[in-house]
Write a protein that holds these residues in place. Structure first.
Motif, mmCIF file in Angstrom:
data_model
loop_
_atom_site.group_PDB
_atom_site.id
_atom_site.type_symbol
_atom_site.label_atom_id
_atom_site.label_comp_id
_atom_site.label_asym_id
_atom_site.label_seq_id
_atom_site.Cartn_x
_atom_site.Cartn_y
_atom_site.Cartn_z
ATOM 1 N N ASN A 46 36.732 88.543 51.945
ATOM 2 C CA ASN A 46 36.214 87.248 51.508
ATOM 3 C C ASN A 46 37.091 86.586 50.450
ATOM 4 O OD1 ASN A 46 33.845 87.484 53.158
ATOM 5 N ND2 ASN A 46 33.097 88.971 51.674
ATOM 6 N N GLN A 47 38.088 87.305 49.968
ATOM 7 C CA GLN A 47 38.968 86.765 48.929
ATOM 8 C C GLN A 47 40.191 86.061 49.509
ATOM 9 O OE1 GLN A 47 38.012 86.759 45.653
ATOM 10 N NE2 GLN A 47 36.149 87.532 46.615
ATOM 11 N N PHE A 48 40.240 85.941 50.830
ATOM 12 C CA PHE A 48 41.372 85.307 51.489
ATOM 13 C C PHE A 48 40.920 84.043 52.198
ATOM 14 C CE2 PHE A 48 42.453 89.743 51.111
ATOM 15 C CZ PHE A 48 43.778 89.710 50.716
ATOM 16 N N ALA A 49 41.779 83.054 52.205
ATOM 17 C CA ALA A 49 41.524 81.820 52.950
ATOM 18 C C ALA A 49 42.182 81.954 54.320
ATOM 19 C CB ALA A 49 42.092 80.620 52.211
ATOM 20 N N GLY A 50 41.442 81.685 55.350
ATOM 21 C CA GLY A 50 42.011 81.747 56.690
ATOM 22 C C GLY A 50 41.984 83.140 57.278
ATOM 23 N N GLN A 51 42.587 83.230 58.464
ATOM 24 C CA GLN A 51 42.613 84.487 59.217
ATOM 25 C C GLN A 51 43.689 85.415 58.651
ATOM 26 O OE1 GLN A 51 40.458 85.197 61.574
ATOM 27 N NE2 GLN A 51 41.325 87.149 62.166
ATOM 28 N N LEU A 52 43.343 86.672 58.459
ATOM 29 C CA LEU A 52 44.312 87.655 57.976
ATOM 30 C C LEU A 52 45.081 88.250 59.150
ATOM 31 C CD1 LEU A 52 42.228 89.621 55.342
ATOM 32 C CD2 LEU A 52 44.085 88.046 54.912
ATOM 33 N N PRO A 53 46.353 88.515 58.952
ATOM 34 C CA PRO A 53 47.097 89.227 59.995
ATOM 35 C C PRO A 53 46.666 90.693 60.001
ATOM 36 C CG PRO A 53 48.464 88.953 58.058
ATOM 37 C CD PRO A 53 47.170 88.202 57.793
ATOM 38 N N PRO A 54 46.912 91.417 61.092
ATOM 39 C CA PRO A 54 46.591 92.853 61.104
ATOM 40 C C PRO A 54 47.409 93.581 60.029
ATOM 41 C CG PRO A 54 47.335 92.099 63.275
ATOM 42 C CD PRO A 54 47.492 90.955 62.334
ATOM 43 N N LEU A 55 46.754 94.418 59.277
ATOM 44 C CA LEU A 55 47.411 95.173 58.210
ATOM 45 C C LEU A 55 47.154 96.656 58.427
ATOM 46 C CD1 LEU A 55 46.257 92.900 55.242
ATOM 47 C CD2 LEU A 55 48.536 92.940 56.281
ATOM 48 N N ASP A 56 48.199 97.410 58.731
ATOM 49 C CA ASP A 56 48.050 98.846 58.971
ATOM 50 C C ASP A 56 47.520 99.546 57.725
ATOM 51 O OD1 ASP A 56 48.957 98.691 61.567
ATOM 52 O OD2 ASP A 56 51.031 99.192 61.058
ATOM 53 N N GLY A 57 46.513 100.375 57.920
ATOM 54 C CA GLY A 57 45.975 101.178 56.834
ATOM 55 C C GLY A 57 44.996 100.474 55.930
ATOM 56 N N VAL A 58 44.701 99.214 56.214
ATOM 57 C CA VAL A 58 43.792 98.439 55.365
ATOM 58 C C VAL A 58 42.411 98.401 56.012
ATOM 59 C CG1 VAL A 58 43.277 96.141 54.458
ATOM 60 C CG2 VAL A 58 45.610 97.016 54.387
ATOM 61 N N THR A 59 41.391 98.656 55.205
ATOM 62 C CA THR A 59 40.013 98.474 55.648
ATOM 63 C C THR A 59 39.509 97.176 55.038
ATOM 64 O OG1 THR A 59 39.631 100.862 55.718
ATOM 65 C CG2 THR A 59 37.682 99.448 55.611
ATOM 66 N N LEU A 60 39.256 96.187 55.894
ATOM 67 C CA LEU A 60 38.707 94.915 55.431
ATOM 68 C C LEU A 60 37.195 95.053 55.326
ATOM 69 C CD1 LEU A 60 40.807 92.461 57.592
ATOM 70 C CD2 LEU A 60 41.140 93.026 55.180
ATOM 71 N N CYS A 61 36.639 94.581 54.229
ATOM 72 C CA CYS A 61 35.197 94.727 54.032
ATOM 73 C C CYS A 61 34.621 93.466 53.425
ATOM 74 C CB CYS A 61 34.910 95.937 53.153
ATOM 75 S SG CYS A 61 35.661 95.884 51.522
ATOM 76 N N ASP A 62 33.314 93.315 53.580
ATOM 77 C CA ASP A 62 32.597 92.184 52.986
ATOM 78 C C ASP A 62 32.048 92.518 51.603
ATOM 79 O OD1 ASP A 62 32.843 90.292 55.093
ATOM 80 O OD2 ASP A 62 31.337 91.398 56.223
ATOM 81 N N ASN A 63 31.888 93.814 51.312
ATOM 82 C CA ASN A 63 31.301 94.242 50.047
ATOM 83 C C ASN A 63 32.202 95.312 49.434
ATOM 84 O OD1 ASN A 63 29.807 95.228 47.926
ATOM 85 N ND2 ASN A 63 27.938 95.563 49.102
#
Length: 168
Positions: A28-45
């Motif tokens: 939620n801290q990014f504007a727009g669509q994020l590119p795929p990032l290896d090893g990153v877990t994107l979360c809402d909380n």
């Protein structure tokens, strides 16, 4: 990154890099669509993931150190290789997991796999992690909002088992 198990004073800058890592990012801290990032877990909380790490990895690490110290062990590896210590550590992480699953909706099977990865990390023979280092600063670690007391309070809130957290 940690000290190598055969490190001498002459090798003070030599380090071993382990495979274990966590990189949880609040999407939620990014504007727009994020590119795929290896090893990153994107979360809402992100707070849920911060507590997952604190109340699983850090809880288990501290308990391994405290029980190991009582038994006269010098390292986390020696401590976790004691079957009684490992049983309490694993049990405490599972008790804490029940709270995290109820509070934040983590998948129980995925969290069990997370616990298994952490236990394997503690058993890494190439990391020399001393119980005195891991166990230091007990006043902070025993704070009501930290790694032992807060998950214990959560077990009381949700009516789940807590025997191993108490032993820790």
């Amino acid at each position: 990154v940690g000290p190598h198990h055969t490190q001498s004073e002459a090798d003070e800058v030599r380090v071993v890099v382990e495979q274990f890592f966590e990189w949880d990012v609040d999407q939620n801290q990014f504007a727009g669509q994020l590119p795929p990032l290896d090893g990153v877990t994107l979360c809402d909380n992100l707070q849920a993931y911060v507590e997952r790490k604190l109340f699983t990895l850090n809880t288990g690490h501290a308990i391994t150190a405290y029980l190991g110290f009582i038994r006269g062990y010098g390292t986390i590896l020696q401590s976790i290789n004691d079957p009684e210590v490992e049983a309490v550590v694993k049990g405490a992480m599972e008790e804490s997991a029940q709270v995290l699953v109820k509070r934040y909706g983590f998948d129980p099977e995925a969290h069990a796999a997370y616990i298994a990865r952490i236990l394997q990390r503690f058993k890494n023979p190439y990391l020399l992690d001393e119980v005195m280092r891991v166990g230091r600063d007990p006043l902070r670690k025993l704070d009501v909002s930290d790694r032992l007391i807060k998950p214990l309070l959560g077990t009381l809130e949700y009516g789940t088992p807590h025997d191993n957290l108490c032993k820790g």
